[in-house]
Enzyme design. Structure first.
Site, PDB file in Angstrom:
ATOM      1  CB  VAL A  24      20.233   4.253   7.739  1.00 18.69           C
ATOM      2  CG1 VAL A  24      21.035   4.038   6.461  1.00 18.69           C
ATOM      3  CG2 VAL A  24      19.141   3.202   7.849  1.00 18.69           C
ATOM      4  CE1 TYR A  25      23.930  12.049   8.434  1.00 20.72           C
ATOM      5  CE2 TYR A  25      24.075  11.762  10.818  1.00 20.72           C
ATOM      6  CZ  TYR A  25      24.393  12.468   9.669  1.00 20.72           C
ATOM      7  OH  TYR A  25      25.183  13.584   9.759  1.00 20.72           O
ATOM      8  N   GLY A  26      23.476   7.088  11.349  1.00 26.42           N
ATOM      9  CA  GLY A  26      24.472   6.900  12.389  1.00 26.42           C
ATOM     10  C   GLY A  26      25.480   5.820  12.058  1.00 26.42           C
ATOM     11  CB  THR A  49      26.768   6.272   6.993  1.00 27.26           C
ATOM     12  OG1 THR A  49      26.091   7.398   7.561  1.00 27.26           O
ATOM     13  CG2 THR A  49      25.759   5.396   6.279  1.00 27.26           C
ATOM     14  CE  LYS A  50      27.794  11.864   8.556  1.00 29.47           C
ATOM     15  NZ  LYS A  50      28.692  12.561   7.596  1.00 29.47           N
TER      16      LYS A  50
END
Length: 506
Positions: free
Chosen positions: A340-342, A344-345
């Site tokens: 999820v974090y990746g 967004t980036k």
């Protein structure tokens, strides 16, 4: 209860004049404008040099300044584009866009190739002359190579001095940093303050904002107590204020912008640092709330903040600069256990590419900042023992990273710059010294062995109140190898020419 705003001032200046966006916008509406050639777009600090290129009131001095070959080439391209206006309309603007794209690519490639060819040809000729004068003498050939090395050193020192001077003359910057009550955000705020800038910090919690303001105020006081006269004058400009803001809420972001404008008068640098992660685990183990919060903070929050910042900066006389933080996955690589974090980036990288094309003619510069892996709660949440052993090799403390990023952010120009901490030399150094870095932050059982933040920054203001020459040298040598090499060869030729006694072979 409405979110409280905490404000603390440390400045010798009063509040700046307000109401400027409307006045600037009204003036801008009355100002005649011409179609610009995109490849010759000026930076924010040098606006409008070509605004009157075809005006009948242009002075003779201005006309003489515009008789260079570069200007004539630009005028020819503009004339060609104008002569094809009918074709552009017939094809619905596709022709015009193709011309603009080709023009942009042509001048970009021509600039880089031309710079390389001219440098290599001139330096090659000079070196060849030097070797010819040496007459094959080994001692003279050795002198040539040592002179070249001396030129590298001298050129780097001269360039670093120019960077140092530019940084010192940058003047106080008005900076807004989201997510700045802990970790890297707080470290960035501290470094800007120690450079004499005025900083707005923001976070969801009013209590955290107030506590952070008090801590940063103490850091400034420490800096003032140990600073010399010139450094003290710089620190006296420092000012820290703050307010609570949830970057996921549009109304909160608007309030933050208005707060910064009221307190500082303008915004020079806006840093979208607010971000979150929910640990290292497979996607199926993330709850709905986790996913929603990560996407809202990292992606939606950056979109909202960038929009509002650009909306203010576009009416400022000198524009401004917006930085979005890169992270794992921004380059499109896989990020297992942080999917999820990746994502967004990665989305922010696409957002950055789109903004660059949207803001070509804007005064606002959009950039990325890549801190690498920083020892913060965001990184350590849910990390395993294996992760921590890897952190020993490539992680750094927030203060160390901020010390590298802030000087570059203060003097950034144009748009589309990437301010990175993990540069290739640093990565190479980390690999070469991997055996020394074992146990640097965590022991074999994963227990932290580094000092707490309060202990780390106890004397930080004293040691970091001045932008050092080594910092300037590092900034200069990142992307100026051609200039350094060219100067080094010139220095070699000067040393050869001025050497006493007749040269062998002459």
């Amino acid at each position: 209860m409405a979110a409280a705003a905490a404000v603390v001032h440390l400045s010798v200046h009063g509040r700046l004049r307000r109401g400027w966006p409307e006045v600037a916008h009204a003036r801008a509406c009355r100002r005649p404008s011409l179609l610009r050639c995109r490849a010759f777009k000026q930076e924010a600090d040098g606006e409008g040099e070509e605004a009157a290129s075809s005006s009948p009131t242009t002075t003779p001095e201005a006309r003489r300044r515009r008789k260079g070959p570069l200007y004539r080439l630009k005028a020819a391209i503009q004339g060609l584009a104008g002569s094809r206006a009918a074709a552009a309309e017939a094809y619905g603007g596709e022709y015009q866009r193709a011309v603009e794209k080709a023009e942009e690519i042509f001048f970009s490639v021509a600039t880089q190739v031309g710079r390389y060819v001219i440098t290599m040809m001139s330096s090659g000729v000079i070196v060849a002359v030097g070797f010819q004068l040496s007459g094959g003498d080994s001692q003279m050939n050795t002198l040539i190579w040592y002179s070249w090395l001396g030129g590298v050193i001298i050129g780097t020192m001269i360039g670093a001095n120019s960077v140092l001077e530019e940084h010192c003359k940058a003047g106080p910057r008005n900076v807004v940093i989201t997510g700045s009550t802990r970790g890297l955000g707080k470290a960035l705020a501290r470094e800007f303050l120690l450079s004499g800038d005025r900083v707005v910090i923001a976070s969801r919690s009013p209590e955290s904002v107030l506590q952070t303001i008090n801590e940063l105020e103490e850091n400034i006081q420490e800096g003032l107590s140990v600073a010399k006269k010139k450094q003290r004058e710089t620190l006296l400009h420092a000012k820290v204020v703050g307010t609570s803001c949830d970057v996921c809420k549009p109304e909160d972001v608007k309030k933050l912008v208005n707060f910064a404008r009221d307190e500082l008068g303008s915004i020079d640098i806006w840093i979208n640092n607010a971000g979150t992660n929910k640990g290292f685990r497979p996607l199926v183990n993330f709850s709905d709330e986790d996913i929603s919060q990560i996407v809202s903070t990292n992606l939606v929050g950056s979109l909202l903040c960038t929009r509002e910042a650009m909306n203010v900066m576009q009416y400022q006389e000198k524009g401004g600069h917006v930085f979005n933080m890169d992270g794992a996955g921004s380059g499109g690589s896989s990020t297992p256990l942080t999917a999820v974090y990746g994502s967004t980036k990665c989305g922010l990288r696409q957002f950055q590419a789109s903004l660059l094309k949207e803001s070509r003619r804007s005064k606002v510069g959009v950039h990325t900042a890549s801190p690498g892996m920083v020892l913060t709660d965001l990184l350590l949440s849910g990390s395993s023992l294996r992760n921590k052993q890897m952190f020993n090799l490539i992680c750094e403390l927030p203060e160390t990273v901020a010390r590298t990023l802030v000087p570059r952010m203060r003097v950034v120009k144009g748009s589309g710059k990437a301010v990175n901490y993990l540069t290739p030399p640093r990565i190479l150094l980390a690999l070469v010294t991997a055996w020394v870095r074992r146990g640097r932050w965590f022991d074999e059982e994963g227990r932290a062995v580094y000092a707490a933040e309060a202990d780390r920054i106890r004397n930080w203001a004293e040691s970091r109140a001045r932008f050092s020459f080594t910092d300037a040298m590092e900034m200069y040598t990142e992307n100026t190898w051609v200039s350094v090499f060219s100067l080094s060869v010139v220095c070699a030729f000067i040393i050869l020419s001025s050497s006493g006694g007749p040269l062998p072979g002459t």
